[in-house]
Each structure stands twice: as C-alpha cells, then as structure tokens.
Design an enzyme around this catalytic site. Structure first.
Site, PDB file in Angstrom:
ATOM      1  N   ALA A  15      12.196  30.407 -42.481  1.00 55.38           N
ATOM      2  CA  ALA A  15      13.029  30.091 -43.629  1.00 55.38           C
ATOM      3  C   ALA A  15      12.840  28.675 -44.146  1.00 55.38           C
ATOM      4  O   ALA A  15      13.323  28.350 -45.222  1.00 55.38           O
ATOM      5  CB  ALA A  15      14.497  30.307 -43.272  1.00 55.38           C
ATOM      6  N   SER A  17       9.580  26.854 -43.252  1.00 56.39           N
ATOM      7  CA  SER A  17       8.142  26.603 -43.310  1.00 56.39           C
ATOM      8  C   SER A  17       7.400  27.848 -42.866  1.00 56.39           C
ATOM      9  O   SER A  17       7.959  28.757 -42.259  1.00 56.39           O
ATOM     10  CB  SER A  17       7.738  25.396 -42.447  1.00 56.39           C
ATOM     11  OG  SER A  17       7.937  25.655 -41.078  1.00 56.39           O
ATOM     12  N   GLY A  18       6.132  27.877 -43.204  1.00 50.51           N
ATOM     13  CA  GLY A  18       5.267  28.980 -42.782  1.00 50.51           C
ATOM     14  C   GLY A  18       4.008  28.419 -42.175  1.00 50.51           C
ATOM     15  O   GLY A  18       3.692  27.235 -42.328  1.00 50.51           O
ATOM     16  N   ARG A  19       3.279  29.269 -41.481  1.00 43.46           N
ATOM     17  CA  ARG A  19       1.998  28.822 -40.935  1.00 43.46           C
ATOM     18  C   ARG A  19       1.121  30.025 -40.688  1.00 43.46           C
ATOM     19  O   ARG A  19       1.596  31.173 -40.584  1.00 43.46           O
ATOM     20  CB  ARG A  19       2.175  28.016 -39.648  1.00 43.46           C
ATOM     21  CG  ARG A  19       2.643  28.806 -38.446  1.00 43.46           C
ATOM     22  CD  ARG A  19       4.142  28.845 -38.356  1.00 43.46           C
ATOM     23  NE  ARG A  19       4.615  29.478 -37.145  1.00 43.46           N
ATOM     24  CZ  ARG A  19       4.644  28.899 -35.953  1.00 43.46           C
ATOM     25  NH1 ARG A  19       4.178  27.680 -35.801  1.00 43.46           N
ATOM     26  NH2 ARG A  19       5.139  29.538 -34.913  1.00 43.46           N
ATOM     27  N   ASP A 237      10.336  38.848 -37.643  1.00 37.43           N
ATOM     28  CA  ASP A 237       9.829  37.852 -36.708  1.00 37.43           C
ATOM     29  C   ASP A 237      10.502  37.931 -35.343  1.00 37.43           C
ATOM     30  O   ASP A 237       9.879  37.663 -34.328  1.00 37.43           O
ATOM     31  CB  ASP A 237       9.926  36.443 -37.292  1.00 37.43           C
ATOM     32  CG  ASP A 237      11.275  36.135 -37.902  1.00 37.43           C
ATOM     33  OD1 ASP A 237      12.265  36.826 -37.602  1.00 37.43           O
ATOM     34  OD2 ASP A 237      11.355  35.178 -38.691  1.00 37.43           O
ATOM     35  N   ASN A 296      23.713  37.895 -33.354  1.00 37.82           N
ATOM     36  CA  ASN A 296      23.164  36.749 -34.070  1.00 37.82           C
ATOM     37  C   ASN A 296      24.149  35.589 -33.999  1.00 37.82           C
ATOM     38  O   ASN A 296      25.332  35.747 -34.291  1.00 37.82           O
ATOM     39  CB  ASN A 296      22.918  37.121 -35.524  1.00 37.82           C
ATOM     40  CG  ASN A 296      21.746  38.067 -35.675  1.00 37.82           C
ATOM     41  OD1 ASN A 296      20.617  37.649 -35.825  1.00 37.82           O
ATOM     42  ND2 ASN A 296      22.031  39.355 -35.627  1.00 37.82           N
TER      43      ASN A 296
END
Length: 522
Positions: A15, A17-19, A237, A296
C-alpha cells in the site's frame, strides 16, 4: 523436479511501495534479490482517494526490465481494491483506495435486507467497511459503475495489461465477501440478495494456473525475450506470505506483520459459527484447499503514522528508547477503527489512553512502547481466540513479513502469547509468490516441500517467552478482551491485506515492504 535453477520475477505490491524481486529456485536452492523498488503514492482528488495505477504499472515494467530474463512472472498485492473496465477493455478511472470514505454507512443499509449473521454464515468474511462488496454497493449509482463490463482486482488488472487475458484469482477473490469458503466458488445467493452482478467478474483462477504470455509490446518495453509466461500466484499478498511460513510438522499460528498484522491459523475448513463472527475472525482462502482463519489488526500502521508526524526520527534510536520504557504502562485497542484513518496519530493514541484512565505517553519513545505493547497484546488475543474458536491448539507462533525486523515486537509477542516465536522470513510474500511459480513450472513440490525448502534456506530467529503472562492478562482487562461489536452486529475492527511491511522512512513507511500487508495486508 528438474535440477537446473530457474528465475522467477515476483511483482509484490504494497500500500505504500512496490517492488519486483527475482527468485532463483532449484534443488536445495532458494535465493531472492531485489531488482527494482518504486513508490506507491495514492492521490487525493476532488472525488476522493485514488490509487495511481498507471504509475504502479510503469513501476512493474521498469522492474521487469531491471530483472532481466526470467522464466515466469507472478503478481501479488493488497486485497479488496479493483478497476472497472468498459466493453472495450478500457479502464474507467483510477481505482478507489480502500481508505476512501465512500463506504461509510453502506454496510448498515445492506444488513437491513441481508443480516450480518447470514452474510457471515455464507461468506465467512469479517466485517470491514472497505470489503469489495460494500465498495460495489457504494459505486452502484455512479456512471462509472453503469458503464462497467468487467471488474478486475488489482493484481488481475495488471496481469491483464501484461498479457491481455482476464481472470479472478481465488485467494484475492475470497476477500470480496462474494465467495463461499466451503465451495471455494461464488456465493451466488449473497450476490443476488445484494444486487451484485457476478458477471462483472472474470472466471476464477487458482494459484499455479497459467495467466497468459507477456504481450509483444511488453517484451519490447522491458527488453525481455519471449515467450515469457505469467503465472497466477496467491495474489492476495497475505496468502503468498502464509505459503512462506517455514513450518514443519508442529502445530502453529502465524502472524503476517506489516502495516497490518494478520494473525491466525491455517485450517482445512472454515469456521462459520456465530462466536467466530462475534470475535471478528475472517475465513480467507489459501493455496491447496487451505483456509486462512485470522483476525486483522491495525499493525505497524500506528507506528508508521506516528513516525510521519514526528518528522522522520531515527528508527533505531526510537526503538531503543521504547525498550527502556517500562512495559504495559499504557495500552490501546489495536483493532479500534478510530485508528484507521491517517493523520494526528500520536494525539489520537494519547486521547485513547486518557479516555481509559491510563498514563498518557509524553514522549515518542513512550508512545512507541505503547504501540508495540498494544500490538503484542492484540497478537496474544488473536492467537488465543483462534485456538479456542477453531478447536486447534498451537505450540509455536511464526511471524513473517517486515515486522520481523522489529526485534522488540517479536520478543513482546512471545512474552504475551507465552509461546516461542519463530521470526522470518522477512520477504515472505515475495518468497511465497516465487515458490508457487516454481511449483507450477516443476521446480518445487507441494506446500510441505516448499516449507521444508524455506526452512533449509532461510535463517529465522527464535524468541523464547520471558516473564509471567499474568501481567498481559491484567492489561487485557483495561479495555475489554475481544473486539467490540456494533449494535448492528458486526465487529468494529478493520482489515486489509497487508502485507508484510517495515518502517524505513515516512514517505515509504511500510515497505521493506508495507502494510499487510501487509500484509497485508487487504
């Protein structure tokens, strides 16, 4: 399984960053390296909070170019959010962010015709105001929704752009509140009563299913040589992160830590009792017929927001200061939806302590200790409640995701649960993504084999519980042991999928990765 190692690109989106990670898998070999990291910056428009999906797609293409030649590509991300496409396959605007306010009050309207007890019995999904079902009901009166011919969850949308194919991956679909966890298929009765057209969704796909080949334009953009297959992974994820729990034959609970903490059990069947609903446990689907039975918890979002408010203090010094603060001086309910929105987090935590008659944290170190004690307490409650509700005792707690770097949180969780904690791997979602690809291409075995490979190749840290759990029981009594239910019935906590995450800097507080998932992690 063939003997030559193969390379797999894991696109792992959180939410903040991405990689793109590259995993190499062979007999006795599991290696992971980072090819490219890019920010994920939501944009607040006049109409609300939106994801910059084009920037994310550009980051994916840049990452594939940096990864070099690979044998397959797989994508995982947070849950519940989606894009709407018209009849020509064109995206109808930027996807709405799950923290947008458009779903406020929507659930209560649905419960008037579909009571929460019946909704839970049919879908097993905990209440969260941003579940896809509520998002669709909130959008139903918009022109965008009226023009939509297809709905694709975010990993499926990116897969569609890479390959031209359409599908709905099952583990992520199970977070929509439109899947029956017993049949692992659509909950047609719920959709009909809610007025949701399931024809909007592409056909369901299972983790490991082929999802097409990279389009020629993508090959040209990335410099890869085709054909390069895209493989369906556990695209939620958290589902990928649970694949990467390096458990053996022991009875275990897991906590996927990051912006969110997802704490629970891996089961073979859902728990759909009224007690389970009242405790706000969710039944999300995992690989190989498993059910992720979990709660959660707000997670390291609380600390991320405080760090942002404090102007990027040195995290190591902050955690050392927190370790020196007396434990359990003040605790908050880490599941309280009052902490869901961004902004002014230190003040909101102070107000919660004041309202419950506890000492108000006066320094960043004291606030940090309050957060970590509260998260450990929430982990304890979730692990205990899951065992009780599922009739499934455990002997060890596995922590995976970015929060494994926070040694104080790991030790406090062991102390609170009164159980040994095994922490690692940190890059759980990416590793689970890679392993499902590897299995689909003949380089890995079943779930047990994948976990044995993880145990041999990763280096987890073991924490032994210290002290008496009685002080944690006393702390629980300060605000009630279980999440509170609203008068309408569902429990007032939150969900995402986040995804495993970790604090680096305020602009990218969740990623070494973020949430929750963080995990997470929806």
């Amino acid at each position: 399984m063939s003997g030559t190692p193969a390379a797999y690109a894991a696109v792992d989106l959180g939410a903040s960053s991405g990689r793109v990670m590259v995993g190499r898998v062979g007999p006795g070999t599991l290696e992971l390296s980072e090819a490219h990291r890019f920010p994920n910056r939501p944009v607040r428009l006049p109409e609300g909070l939106r994801w910059d999906i084009l920037a994310l797609y550009a980051g994916v293409l840049d990452g594939l170019r940096a990864a070099g030649q690979v044998d397959s590509v797989g994508i995982d991300s947070w849950a519940v959010d989606h894009g709407l496409l018209d009849a020509d396959g064109m995206l109808l605007g930027n996807p709405v962010h799950y923290r947008d306010s458009r779903t406020e009050g929507v659930a209560e309207k649905l419960w008037a015709t579909l009571p929460p007890e019946e909704l839970y019995a049919a879908t097993g999904l905990q209440y969260a105001p941003f579940n896809t079902l509520y998002q669709l009901l909130a959008a139903r009166s918009t022109r965008q929704y009226a023009s939509a011919a297809r709905l694709l969850l975010l990993p499926d949308l990116l897969t569609h752009w890479l390959t031209g194919t359409e599908g709905t991956e099952l583990t992520n679909a199970s977070t929509t509140q439109l899947i029956d966890p017993r049949t692992r298929d659509w909950a047609h009765g719920v959709a009909e009563r809610a007025g949701v057209d399931l024809g909007l969704f592409a056909p369901l796909r299972q983790p490991g299913d082929p999802a097409g080949l990279l389009r020629p334009e993508v090959l040209e953009e990335t410099g890869l040589t085709g054909p390069v297959p895209v493989t369906t992974v556990a695209s939620h994820d958290t589902a990928s992160a649970v694949v990467a729990v390096p458990a053996g034959n022991e009875r275990f609970a897991y906590i996927c830590t990051g912006t969110w903490s997802l704490a629970g059990l891996e089961l073979t069947a859902p728990v759909l009792t009224e007690d389970s609903r009242a405790a706000n446990f969710t039944n999300e689907l995992g690989v190989d017929g498993t059910v992720r039975y979990l709660r959660n918890i707000m997670g390291l979002w609380l600390l991320q927001e405080c760090v942002r408010a404090w102007g990027d203090p040195d995290l190591g010094a902050l955690l050392r200061g927190a370790a020196a603060v007396p434990g359990l001086r003040s605790v908050i309910d880490a599941g309280d939806p009052a902490f869901l929105a961004p902004g002014r987090m230190p003040e909101r935590i102070a107000a919660a302590c004041r309202e419950t008659g506890q000492p108000v944290p006066g320094t960043p170190a004291e606030t940090t200790r309050c957060i970590l004690d509260s998260l450990a307490l929430a982990h304890r409650r979730a692990v205990q409640d899951a065992q009780r509700l599922a009739g499934h005792p455990v002997d060890v707690v596995h922590i995976v995701g970015g929060g494994t770097r926070n040694t104080l949180l790991c030790q406090l969780t062991a102390d609170a649960c009164g159980l040994p904690v095994v922490a690692g791997p940190t890059e759980a979602a990416a590793l689970g993504n890679v392993l499902v690809q590897a299995r689909a291409h003949g380089k890995a075995g079943d779930l047990a084999d994948m976990r044995r490979l993880l145990a041999r190749t990763q280096a987890p840290t073991r924490y032994t519980p210290q002290g008496d759990t009685a002080r944690w029981r006393a702390a629980e009594a300060r605000y009630g042991r279980t999440p509170r239910a609203t008068p309408a019935g569902p429990v007032r906590t939150s969900q995402e999928q986040h995804h495993a995450g970790h604090l680096r800097r305020p602009a990218d507080p969740g990623h070494s990765r973020p949430p929750g998932r963080g995990r997470r992690s929806p």
